[in-house]
Design a protein around this motif. Structure first.
Motif, PDB file in Angstrom:
ATOM      1  N   GLY A 106      32.012  33.588  38.572  1.00 49.97           N
ATOM      2  CA  GLY A 106      31.169  34.467  40.056  1.00 49.97           C
ATOM      3  C   GLY A 106      31.339  34.467  41.549  1.00 49.97           C
ATOM      4  O   GLY A 106      32.246  34.767  41.238  1.00 49.97           O
ATOM      5  N   MET A 107      30.798  34.599  42.023  1.00 47.66           N
ATOM      6  CA  MET A 107      31.363  35.058  43.072  1.00 47.66           C
ATOM      7  C   MET A 107      31.986  34.448  44.187  1.00 47.66           C
ATOM      8  O   MET A 107      33.046  35.077  45.019  1.00 47.66           O
ATOM      9  CB  MET A 107      29.723  35.357  44.429  1.00 47.66           C
ATOM     10  CG  MET A 107      29.884  35.919  45.485  1.00 47.66           C
ATOM     11  SD  MET A 107      29.823  37.692  45.578  1.00 47.66           S
ATOM     12  CE  MET A 107      28.764  38.310  45.260  1.00 47.66           C
ATOM     13  N   GLY A 108      32.012  33.536  44.286  1.00 46.35           N
ATOM     14  CA  GLY A 108      33.078  32.329  45.112  1.00 46.35           C
ATOM     15  C   GLY A 108      34.473  32.317  44.585  1.00 46.35           C
ATOM     16  O   GLY A 108      35.811  33.184  44.673  1.00 46.35           O
ATOM     17  N   ASP A 109      34.730  32.697  42.543  1.00 47.63           N
ATOM     18  CA  ASP A 109      35.858  33.422  42.469  1.00 47.63           C
ATOM     19  C   ASP A 109      35.923  34.352  42.796  1.00 47.63           C
ATOM     20  O   ASP A 109      37.936  35.030  43.036  1.00 47.63           O
ATOM     21  CB  ASP A 109      35.414  33.235  40.566  1.00 47.63           C
ATOM     22  CG  ASP A 109      35.758  32.125  40.171  1.00 47.63           C
ATOM     23  OD1 ASP A 109      35.884  31.019  40.327  1.00 47.63           O
ATOM     24  OD2 ASP A 109      35.026  31.709  39.120  1.00 47.63           O
ATOM     25  N   LEU A 110      35.105  35.343  42.892  1.00 45.26           N
ATOM     26  CA  LEU A 110      35.673  36.578  43.681  1.00 45.26           C
ATOM     27  C   LEU A 110      36.197  36.877  45.272  1.00 45.26           C
ATOM     28  O   LEU A 110      37.374  37.149  44.867  1.00 45.26           O
ATOM     29  CB  LEU A 110      34.856  37.673  43.285  1.00 45.26           C
ATOM     30  CG  LEU A 110      34.573  39.184  43.806  1.00 45.26           C
ATOM     31  CD1 LEU A 110      35.453  39.820  42.963  1.00 45.26           C
ATOM     32  CD2 LEU A 110      32.801  40.364  43.950  1.00 45.26           C
ATOM     33  N   LEU A 111      35.367  36.191  45.249  1.00 43.16           N
ATOM     34  CA  LEU A 111      36.087  36.622  46.683  1.00 43.16           C
ATOM     35  C   LEU A 111      37.400  35.309  47.351  1.00 43.16           C
ATOM     36  O   LEU A 111      37.937  36.209  48.081  1.00 43.16           O
ATOM     37  CB  LEU A 111      34.988  35.464  47.470  1.00 43.16           C
ATOM     38  CG  LEU A 111      33.418  36.701  48.336  1.00 43.16           C
ATOM     39  CD1 LEU A 111      32.482  35.886  48.803  1.00 43.16           C
ATOM     40  CD2 LEU A 111      33.680  37.965  48.591  1.00 43.16           C
ATOM     41  N   LEU A 112      37.390  34.334  46.929  1.00 46.03           N
ATOM     42  CA  LEU A 112      38.651  33.161  46.743  1.00 46.03           C
ATOM     43  C   LEU A 112      39.754  34.608  46.283  1.00 46.03           C
ATOM     44  O   LEU A 112      41.764  34.754  46.115  1.00 46.03           O
ATOM     45  CB  LEU A 112      38.687  32.421  45.512  1.00 46.03           C
ATOM     46  CG  LEU A 112      38.292  31.270  46.650  1.00 46.03           C
ATOM     47  CD1 LEU A 112      37.782  30.712  45.778  1.00 46.03           C
ATOM     48  CD2 LEU A 112      38.844  30.990  47.901  1.00 46.03           C
ATOM     49  N   SER A 113      39.757  35.248  45.042  1.00 50.12           N
ATOM     50  CA  SER A 113      41.179  35.965  44.484  1.00 50.12           C
ATOM     51  C   SER A 113      41.341  37.595  45.798  1.00 50.12           C
ATOM     52  O   SER A 113      42.306  38.445  45.257  1.00 50.12           O
ATOM     53  CB  SER A 113      40.029  37.343  43.404  1.00 50.12           C
ATOM     54  OG  SER A 113      39.594  37.904  43.459  1.00 50.12           O
ATOM     55  N   PHE A 114      40.336  37.683  46.490  1.00 50.99           N
ATOM     56  CA  PHE A 114      40.585  39.141  47.344  1.00 50.99           C
ATOM     57  C   PHE A 114      42.111  39.355  47.962  1.00 50.99           C
ATOM     58  O   PHE A 114      42.910  39.607  47.935  1.00 50.99           O
ATOM     59  CB  PHE A 114      40.103  39.369  48.134  1.00 50.99           C
ATOM     60  CG  PHE A 114      38.693  39.814  47.718  1.00 50.99           C
ATOM     61  CD1 PHE A 114      38.574  40.652  46.042  1.00 50.99           C
ATOM     62  CD2 PHE A 114      36.971  40.084  48.554  1.00 50.99           C
ATOM     63  CE1 PHE A 114      37.215  41.003  45.277  1.00 50.99           C
ATOM     64  CE2 PHE A 114      36.378  40.676  47.786  1.00 50.99           C
ATOM     65  CZ  PHE A 114      36.168  41.685  46.719  1.00 50.99           C
ATOM     66  N   PRO A 115      42.332  37.630  48.513  1.00 49.83           N
ATOM     67  CA  PRO A 115      43.233  37.772  49.218  1.00 49.83           C
ATOM     68  C   PRO A 115      44.893  38.734  48.535  1.00 49.83           C
ATOM     69  O   PRO A 115      45.978  38.588  48.407  1.00 49.83           O
ATOM     70  CB  PRO A 115      43.376  35.811  49.710  1.00 49.83           C
ATOM     71  CG  PRO A 115      42.368  35.747  49.815  1.00 49.83           C
ATOM     72  CD  PRO A 115      41.508  36.629  49.043  1.00 49.83           C
TER      73      PRO A 115
ATOM     74  N   SER B 282      34.074  46.489  48.865  1.00 55.02           N
ATOM     75  CA  SER B 282      35.730  45.652  49.284  1.00 55.02           C
ATOM     76  C   SER B 282      36.655  47.038  49.074  1.00 55.02           C
ATOM     77  O   SER B 282      37.408  46.482  50.688  1.00 55.02           O
ATOM     78  CB  SER B 282      36.049  44.994  48.301  1.00 55.02           C
ATOM     79  OG  SER B 282      36.140  45.603  47.135  1.00 55.02           O
ATOM     80  N   GLY B 283      37.093  47.785  48.760  1.00 59.80           N
ATOM     81  CA  GLY B 283      37.857  48.985  48.820  1.00 59.80           C
ATOM     82  C   GLY B 283      38.945  48.495  48.979  1.00 59.80           C
ATOM     83  O   GLY B 283      40.247  49.210  49.155  1.00 59.80           O
ATOM     84  N   LEU B 284      39.321  47.821  48.047  1.00 57.89           N
ATOM     85  CA  LEU B 284      40.671  47.168  47.776  1.00 57.89           C
ATOM     86  C   LEU B 284      40.457  47.647  45.563  1.00 57.89           C
ATOM     87  O   LEU B 284      42.018  47.681  45.387  1.00 57.89           O
ATOM     88  CB  LEU B 284      40.521  45.632  46.905  1.00 57.89           C
ATOM     89  CG  LEU B 284      40.495  44.764  47.870  1.00 57.89           C
ATOM     90  CD1 LEU B 284      40.368  43.529  48.009  1.00 57.89           C
ATOM     91  CD2 LEU B 284      41.344  45.247  48.932  1.00 57.89           C
ATOM     92  N   PHE B 285      39.697  48.143  45.285  1.00 62.99           N
ATOM     93  CA  PHE B 285      40.338  48.858  43.652  1.00 62.99           C
ATOM     94  C   PHE B 285      39.489  50.391  43.476  1.00 62.99           C
ATOM     95  O   PHE B 285      38.893  51.070  44.219  1.00 62.99           O
ATOM     96  CB  PHE B 285      38.930  47.802  42.901  1.00 62.99           C
ATOM     97  CG  PHE B 285      39.337  46.570  43.048  1.00 62.99           C
ATOM     98  CD1 PHE B 285      40.133  45.641  42.221  1.00 62.99           C
ATOM     99  CD2 PHE B 285      38.065  45.967  44.054  1.00 62.99           C
ATOM    100  CE1 PHE B 285      40.720  44.541  42.845  1.00 62.99           C
ATOM    101  CE2 PHE B 285      38.425  44.357  44.167  1.00 62.99           C
ATOM    102  CZ  PHE B 285      39.456  43.459  43.469  1.00 62.99           C
ATOM    103  N   ASP B 286      40.797  50.780  42.591  1.00 63.49           N
ATOM    104  CA  ASP B 286      40.544  52.396  42.324  1.00 63.49           C
ATOM    105  C   ASP B 286      39.446  52.747  41.304  1.00 63.49           C
ATOM    106  O   ASP B 286      38.595  53.116  41.924  1.00 63.49           O
ATOM    107  CB  ASP B 286      41.473  52.922  41.987  1.00 63.49           C
ATOM    108  CG  ASP B 286      42.580  52.976  42.776  1.00 63.49           C
ATOM    109  OD1 ASP B 286      42.778  53.672  43.926  1.00 63.49           O
ATOM    110  OD2 ASP B 286      43.783  52.508  42.483  1.00 63.49           O
ATOM    111  N   ARG B 287      39.156  51.598  40.231  1.00 66.74           N
ATOM    112  CA  ARG B 287      38.172  51.563  39.526  1.00 66.74           C
ATOM    113  C   ARG B 287      36.902  50.456  39.181  1.00 66.74           C
ATOM    114  O   ARG B 287      38.285  49.221  39.369  1.00 66.74           O
ATOM    115  CB  ARG B 287      38.790  52.472  38.162  1.00 66.74           C
ATOM    116  CG  ARG B 287      38.956  53.973  37.809  1.00 66.74           C
ATOM    117  CD  ARG B 287      39.151  54.867  36.789  1.00 66.74           C
ATOM    118  NE  ARG B 287      40.091  53.973  36.165  1.00 66.74           N
ATOM    119  CZ  ARG B 287      40.426  54.182  35.514  1.00 66.74           C
ATOM    120  NH1 ARG B 287      40.298  55.268  34.399  1.00 66.74           N
ATOM    121  NH2 ARG B 287      41.564  53.914  34.623  1.00 66.74           N
ATOM    122  N   VAL B 288      36.586  50.478  39.113  1.00 70.61           N
ATOM    123  CA  VAL B 288      35.738  49.543  38.408  1.00 70.61           C
ATOM    124  C   VAL B 288      34.916  49.386  37.759  1.00 70.61           C
ATOM    125  O   VAL B 288      34.025  50.104  37.087  1.00 70.61           O
ATOM    126  CB  VAL B 288      34.506  48.913  40.174  1.00 70.61           C
ATOM    127  CG1 VAL B 288      33.885  47.790  39.175  1.00 70.61           C
ATOM    128  CG2 VAL B 288      34.896  48.869  40.999  1.00 70.61           C
TER     129      VAL B 288
END
Length: 100
Positions: free
Chosen positions: A16-25, A54-60
């Motif tokens: 979910g959203m929480g897992d995703l946001l916690l993975s950003f660092p 987020s701008g963190l990824f090249d492809r989604v």
């Protein structure tokens, strides 16, 4: 000791959203360590907009509730021949034998 030079990295985050946001660092740290690497992500539809912004990824790549779509997705991902694949969903910490 030098780090292995990964050129293609896939992050899998089907939570979910929480897992995703916690993975950003962690993803930001990967980006810092592997500046020349392509970093892609496979995520679920409900978090796709946040990932794109987020701008963190090249492809989604989007995992959907559709068997045919997902089979095609897995075949396409397999053909990419990633050097490193990280599942960011299940991160478990153990402190004094207590699962948190």
């Amino acid at each position: 000791m030098p780090l292995k030079k990964f050129k293609k990295i896939l992050i899998m985050n089907l939570g979910g959203m929480g897992d995703l946001l916690l993975s950003f660092p962690a993803v930001k740290a990967l980006r810092g360590s592997y500046k020349d690497a392509t970093v892609d992500i496979m995520t679920v539809e409900r978090t796709e907009k946040v990932v794109l912004g987020s701008g963190l990824f090249d492809r989604v790549f989007s995992y959907k509730n559709n068997l045919i779509h997902n089979l095609r997705l897995f075949l396409a991902l397999r053909s990419e021949k990633y050097d490193l694949v990280i599942n960011m969903r299940t991160i478990v910490s153990l402190i004094s034998g207590i699962k948190i």
